[in-house]
Design a protein around this motif. Structure first.
Motif, PDB file in Angstrom:
ATOM      1  N   THR A   1      -0.024   9.958   7.438  1.00 42.49           N
ATOM      2  CA  THR A   1      -0.254   9.937   8.877  1.00 42.49           C
ATOM      3  C   THR A   1      -1.725  10.239   9.189  1.00 42.49           C
ATOM      4  N   ASP A   2      -2.316  11.184   8.453  1.00 40.76           N
ATOM      5  CA  ASP A   2      -3.747  11.473   8.629  1.00 40.76           C
ATOM      6  C   ASP A   2      -4.587  10.250   8.282  1.00 40.76           C
ATOM      7  N   TYR A   3      -4.205   9.564   7.214  1.00 43.29           N
ATOM      8  CA  TYR A   3      -4.918   8.348   6.802  1.00 43.29           C
ATOM      9  C   TYR A   3      -4.840   7.283   7.900  1.00 43.29           C
ATOM     10  N   VAL A   4      -3.651   7.074   8.435  1.00 42.98           N
ATOM     11  CA  VAL A   4      -3.468   6.078   9.495  1.00 42.98           C
ATOM     12  C   VAL A   4      -4.297   6.456  10.721  1.00 42.98           C
ATOM     13  N   ARG A   5      -4.256   7.716  11.100  1.00 40.97           N
ATOM     14  CA  ARG A   5      -5.014   8.164  12.281  1.00 40.97           C
ATOM     15  C   ARG A   5      -6.515   7.954  12.073  1.00 40.97           C
ATOM     16  N   GLU A   6      -6.996   8.302  10.881  1.00 38.42           N
ATOM     17  CA  GLU A   6      -8.422   8.142  10.567  1.00 38.42           C
ATOM     18  C   GLU A   6      -8.831   6.666  10.605  1.00 38.42           C
ATOM     19  N   ALA A  26      -1.722  -3.523  11.008  1.00 32.15           N
ATOM     20  CA  ALA A  26      -1.463  -3.135   9.609  1.00 32.15           C
ATOM     21  C   ALA A  26      -1.108  -1.655   9.507  1.00 32.15           C
ATOM     22  N   LEU A  27      -1.839  -0.827  10.222  1.00 35.26           N
ATOM     23  CA  LEU A  27      -1.613   0.624  10.141  1.00 35.26           C
ATOM     24  C   LEU A  27      -0.286   1.020  10.780  1.00 35.26           C
ATOM     25  N   THR A  28       0.078   0.328  11.861  1.00 35.89           N
ATOM     26  CA  THR A  28       1.364   0.597  12.512  1.00 35.89           C
ATOM     27  C   THR A  28       2.522   0.284  11.562  1.00 35.89           C
ATOM     28  N   ILE A  29       2.409  -0.844  10.858  1.00 28.96           N
ATOM     29  CA  ILE A  29       3.456  -1.213   9.891  1.00 28.96           C
ATOM     30  C   ILE A  29       3.534  -0.165   8.776  1.00 28.96           C
ATOM     31  N   LEU A  30       2.371   0.281   8.314  1.00 24.25           N
ATOM     32  CA  LEU A  30       2.336   1.280   7.237  1.00 24.25           C
ATOM     33  C   LEU A  30       3.042   2.563   7.680  1.00 24.25           C
ATOM     34  N   GLN A  31       2.792   2.984   8.910  1.00 22.76           N
ATOM     35  CA  GLN A  31       3.436   4.198   9.430  1.00 22.76           C
ATOM     36  C   GLN A  31       4.948   4.003   9.532  1.00 22.76           C
ATOM     37  N   ARG A  32       5.379   2.803   9.945  1.00 22.96           N
ATOM     38  CA  ARG A  32       6.815   2.542  10.037  1.00 22.96           C
ATOM     39  C   ARG A  32       7.459   2.550   8.652  1.00 22.96           C
ATOM     40  N   GLU A 118     -11.988   4.191   0.860  1.00 25.66           N
ATOM     41  CA  GLU A 118     -10.612   3.939   1.276  1.00 25.66           C
ATOM     42  C   GLU A 118      -9.697   3.758   0.069  1.00 25.66           C
ATOM     43  N   ILE A 119     -10.169   3.067  -0.950  1.00 23.33           N
ATOM     44  CA  ILE A 119      -9.370   2.868  -2.166  1.00 23.33           C
ATOM     45  C   ILE A 119      -9.072   4.210  -2.833  1.00 23.33           C
ATOM     46  N   ALA A 120     -10.056   5.114  -2.857  1.00 21.93           N
ATOM     47  CA  ALA A 120      -9.840   6.452  -3.431  1.00 21.93           C
ATOM     48  C   ALA A 120      -8.763   7.202  -2.651  1.00 21.93           C
ATOM     49  N   GLN A 121      -8.780   7.075  -1.314  1.00 23.55           N
ATOM     50  CA  GLN A 121      -7.738   7.704  -0.490  1.00 23.55           C
ATOM     51  C   GLN A 121      -6.365   7.119  -0.823  1.00 23.55           C
ATOM     52  N   LEU A 122      -6.316   5.802  -0.966  1.00 22.79           N
ATOM     53  CA  LEU A 122      -5.041   5.141  -1.273  1.00 22.79           C
ATOM     54  C   LEU A 122      -4.521   5.560  -2.641  1.00 22.79           C
ATOM     55  N   GLN A 123      -5.417   5.756  -3.601  1.00 26.66           N
ATOM     56  CA  GLN A 123      -4.988   6.210  -4.933  1.00 26.66           C
ATOM     57  C   GLN A 123      -4.317   7.581  -4.838  1.00 26.66           C
ATOM     58  N   ASP A 124      -4.911   8.480  -4.039  1.00 27.97           N
ATOM     59  CA  ASP A 124      -4.320   9.816  -3.847  1.00 27.97           C
ATOM     60  C   ASP A 124      -2.961   9.711  -3.162  1.00 27.97           C
ATOM     61  N   LEU A 125      -2.894   8.894  -2.111  1.00 32.23           N
ATOM     62  CA  LEU A 125      -1.644   8.732  -1.374  1.00 32.23           C
ATOM     63  C   LEU A 125      -0.559   8.100  -2.241  1.00 32.23           C
ATOM     64  N   GLU A 126      -0.955   7.152  -3.069  1.00 35.00           N
ATOM     65  CA  GLU A 126       0.003   6.492  -3.959  1.00 35.00           C
ATOM     66  C   GLU A 126       0.612   7.499  -4.936  1.00 35.00           C
ATOM     67  N   ARG A 127      -0.221   8.406  -5.443  1.00 35.60           N
ATOM     68  CA  ARG A 127       0.292   9.438  -6.369  1.00 35.60           C
ATOM     69  C   ARG A 127       1.285  10.355  -5.657  1.00 35.60           C
ATOM     70  N   VAL A 128       0.963  10.725  -4.424  1.00 39.05           N
ATOM     71  CA  VAL A 128       1.881  11.577  -3.647  1.00 39.05           C
ATOM     72  C   VAL A 128       3.196  10.836  -3.399  1.00 39.05           C
ATOM     73  N   ALA A 129       3.090   9.562  -3.001  1.00 38.36           N
ATOM     74  CA  ALA A 129       4.289   8.769  -2.718  1.00 38.36           C
ATOM     75  C   ALA A 129       5.152   8.604  -3.959  1.00 38.36           C
ATOM     76  N   LEU A 130       4.517   8.453  -5.110  1.00 34.51           N
ATOM     77  CA  LEU A 130       5.271   8.318  -6.356  1.00 34.51           C
ATOM     78  C   LEU A 130       6.021   9.611  -6.666  1.00 34.51           C
ATOM     79  N   ARG A 131       5.386  10.753  -6.423  1.00 33.71           N
ATOM     80  CA  ARG A 131       6.061  12.040  -6.670  1.00 33.71           C
ATOM     81  C   ARG A 131       7.281  12.186  -5.762  1.00 33.71           C
TER      82      ARG A 131
END
Length: 231
Positions: A1-6, A26-32, A118-131
């Protein structure tokens, strides 16, 4: 959510109204998708990171400096407010295809340096989502699983399992539910699916099987794909 807001804030700084609308969409879809299922947000972040990395490699091959501006919306529809309204009336398959393309690639990054960040942020988020995905914690699935195993709710007076239609907004969630429900029931043939990528004839077969085949108990459909079905 912080990523989407930013990213929304960064999109607001874009001069092109169509680009703002595309990134915002794109960001709205991601949040949904975050609200849809752990699988949907994980797969969405993974695809987005992979596609943006591919775009970064293409820009780097041109030997551009980190501060040189890049146009991240090349090949994407410019979704102004009017075009977003028009998309609501487009065919299901077109809407689904547009959503996939936009959510994977639309970005407010304006330079190679911003794209790397942005890619670095997505890598962090992807790791969290995988956990989260691997933890098995999913309140929506827990509730659905309990319902499917509730004999008084799911079986009629003659002991026949009641037919159940489940709608979901995203195909990743549909695939995730298909796997989990089939495993829970122990019968893969008990579930049929309908989504925007399935042709009209296959949709009709799935609908007929659900209506008339006693072995088929559950119809899983994406929201868009289910609109033309009369049950």
């Amino acid at each position: 959510t912080d990523y989407v807001r930013e990213e929304f804030n960064r999109a607001e700084a874009l001069e092109n109204a169509g680009s703002k609308g595309t990134v915002g969409f794109a960001l709205t879809i991601l949040q949904r998708r975050l609200a849809s299922s752990p699988e949907a947000i994980y797969q969405s972040l993974k695809r987005r990171r992979e596609r943006l990395e591919k775009r970064l490699r293409e820009e780097e091959l041109l030997k551009r400096g980190a501060a040189v501006q890049v146009d991240m919306n090349v090949g994407l529809p410019a979704l102004t407010a009017d075009e977003l309204d028009d998309l609501d009336d487009a065919p299901d398959a077109e809407v689904e295809a547009t959503e996939e393309r936009v959510v994977d690639l639309a970005s407010a990054a304006r330079t190679i340096a911003e794209l790397r960040l942005e890619i670095a942020q997505l890598q962090d988020l992807e790791r969290v989502a995988l956990r989260v995905r691997q933890s098995g914690t999913d309140r929506k699935w827990d509730e659905l699983s309990r319902l499917l195993q509730n004999n008084s709710a799911m079986f009629d007076a003659d002991g026949h399992r009641r037919k159940l239609v489940i709608f979901t907004e995203h195909r990743d969630t549909l695939n995730y539910l298909s796997e989990r429900i089939r495993a829970l029931l122990g019968r893969p043939e008990a579930v049929v699916i309908i989504h925007g990528g399935i042709g009209r004839e296959d949709r009709r077969k799935a609908e007929e099987a659900f209506k008339h085949d006693k072995e088929v108990e559950i119809l899983l459909a994406t929201d868009a794909a289910g609109e033309g079905i009369n049950l």
